[in-house]
Scaffold this active site. Structure first.
Site, PDB file in Angstrom:
ATOM      1  CG  HIS A  47     -19.621  22.492 -14.187  1.00 46.54           C
ATOM      2  ND1 HIS A  47     -20.785  22.912 -13.594  1.00 46.54           N
ATOM      3  CD2 HIS A  47     -18.641  23.246 -13.637  1.00 46.54           C
ATOM      4  CE1 HIS A  47     -20.528  23.885 -12.734  1.00 46.54           C
ATOM      5  NE2 HIS A  47     -19.221  24.106 -12.746  1.00 46.54           N
ATOM      6  CE1 TYR A 215     -16.693  21.395 -10.049  1.00 46.84           C
ATOM      7  CE2 TYR A 215     -17.040  23.717 -10.542  1.00 46.84           C
ATOM      8  CZ  TYR A 215     -16.384  22.524 -10.782  1.00 46.84           C
ATOM      9  OH  TYR A 215     -15.418  22.453 -11.755  1.00 46.84           O
TER      10      TYR A 215
END
Length: 383
Positions: A47, A215
């Site tokens: 991230h 993700y």
């Protein structure tokens, strides 16, 4: 010390590369020593929050990273069995408006490659495993495993959780096993199956004692990543990671939602890694040597901010060197620690507790932070 002190950065990970890039852009004489023999695209996702993107904007890679990464509109938290939403944290355009930069997920290797490419030719030397370091008072002497030596006026230890420089400052002490393993896998996005939900661009599946974060790592959403947190009582710290398998994943996540099962079925290769921590250190620097990132505050990845804290460290360290002058390095180091210890300790604590965004909370204190503009705390007044 001359106006152009020789600054050695030990470790070319994301924090070390950021430190070197920012130092060189600011006109310092910096060089990076990395133990790996060459660059490799390590298989993991990451991230990159708005707080980090503000630093990468200065490094010069924000636009390219935005083009490569996936931009989730939300961070979703879901119940492990039912798939019901536990939280929905707005990202996407909201993040750009509220926090000043984008929030994205990307392949760590692609991100790291951009960071390395931001360094000028000749600024990085591979194959330099640090085996000895000594602050002689007027300079720091380094010796590497290949028999070569180097000297620098200042040394930045960005050499990770098993930092040789941290050991020099504080003595040998292994990091603490946190009691959890992380399974990691990157693979082509599987096809949808009956009974499953569409793959959220950014979702964390939660049970009472374990989780799976999932993700996309490309803007095309053709490659997906998961990382878990699973309690395991014992782990031999001689092994930082070991191979895992689909069978182990199925057993570990038995009964979980069909969407999670589809991810396990689509897994090509999966590894398991020990999660390591340290208590906040009594010091971050001594003499001409200073630490950043995992060398001084390793943390569980449960806030997805470990690399972010290292990159923020790098930016704050350069800001402090600019503030008081590199010739006042001990003053600069004290200013740096005074302005990083509280924040990194909080992120360590929240990461340890593994509560981040499980419910609908406001992440502005983390994502809205601007390392370049936050008022500086005087070391004498820091808690």
């Amino acid at each position: 010390m001359s106006k152009q002190p020789r600054i050695a950065v030990v470790g070319a990970g994301l924090g070390g590369a950021a430190a070197a890039a920012l130092l060189l852009k600011a006109g310092y004489n910096a060089h990076v020593y990395e133990q790996a023999p060459s660059f490799s695209r390590l298989g993991a996702g990451i991230h990159v929050g708005p707080n980090v993107m503000k630093v990468l904007r200065r490094v010069g890679i924000a636009d390219e990273l935005n083009a490569q990464g996936s931009h989730p509109d939300f961070w979703h938290s879901r119940h492990w069995q039912t798939g019901d939403l536990l939280a929905q944290i707005p990202l996407g355009d909201f993040a750009v408006k509220e926090y000043g930069e984008s929030y994205l997920t990307v392949h760590r290797g692609d991100f790291h490659k951009l960071m390395i490419e931001a360094l000028p030719d000749g600024a990085l030397t591979y194959g330099k495993l640090l085996v000895a370091i000594e602050d002689k008072g007027d300079a720091v002497h380094m010796r590497f495993a290949d028999g070569t030596t180097a000297q620098a006026d200042l040394v930045i230890g960005a050499d990770g959780v098993n930092s040789r420089i941290r050991e020099e400052l504080l003595g040998p002490e292994p990091p603490k096993y946190a009691g959890y393993l992380a399974h990691r896998a990157v693979f082509p996005t599987p096809a949808a199956k009956s009974g499953m939900l569409p793959f959220d661009p950014c979702v964390k599946w939660w049970s009472d004692d374990r989780h799976m974060m999932v993700y996309f790592v490309t803007g095309r959403q053709n490659e997906i990543y998961y990382v878990t947190g699973v309690p395991v009582v014992e782990w031999d710290l001689k092994n930082s990671w070991l191979p895992s398998s689909k069978e182990e994943m199925r057993e570990t996540f038995s009964g979980w939602h069909p969407t999670v099962q589809a991810l396990i079925d689509g897994t090509v290769e999966v590894t398991k890694w020990s999660l390591l921590e340290r208590d906040p250190l009594p010091l971050w620097s001594r003499g001409r040597m200073v630490l950043l990132g995992d060398a001084c505050h390793p943390m569980k990845p449960h806030m997805a901010q470990g690399a972010g804290m290292a990159i923020e460290d790098a930016a704050m360290l350069v800001r402090c060197l600019d503030e008081v002058g590199a010739h006042n390095h001990e003053q600069a180091y004290a200013l740096y620690a005074a302005n990083r210890v509280e924040r990194t300790s909080k992120v360590q604590r929240v990461s340890h507790d593994n509560t981040w965004l499980r419910t609908n909370e406001d992440p502005a204190w983390c994502f809205g932070y601007d390392v370049f503009n936050v008022p500086l705390v005087d070391p004498g007044k820091a808690a």
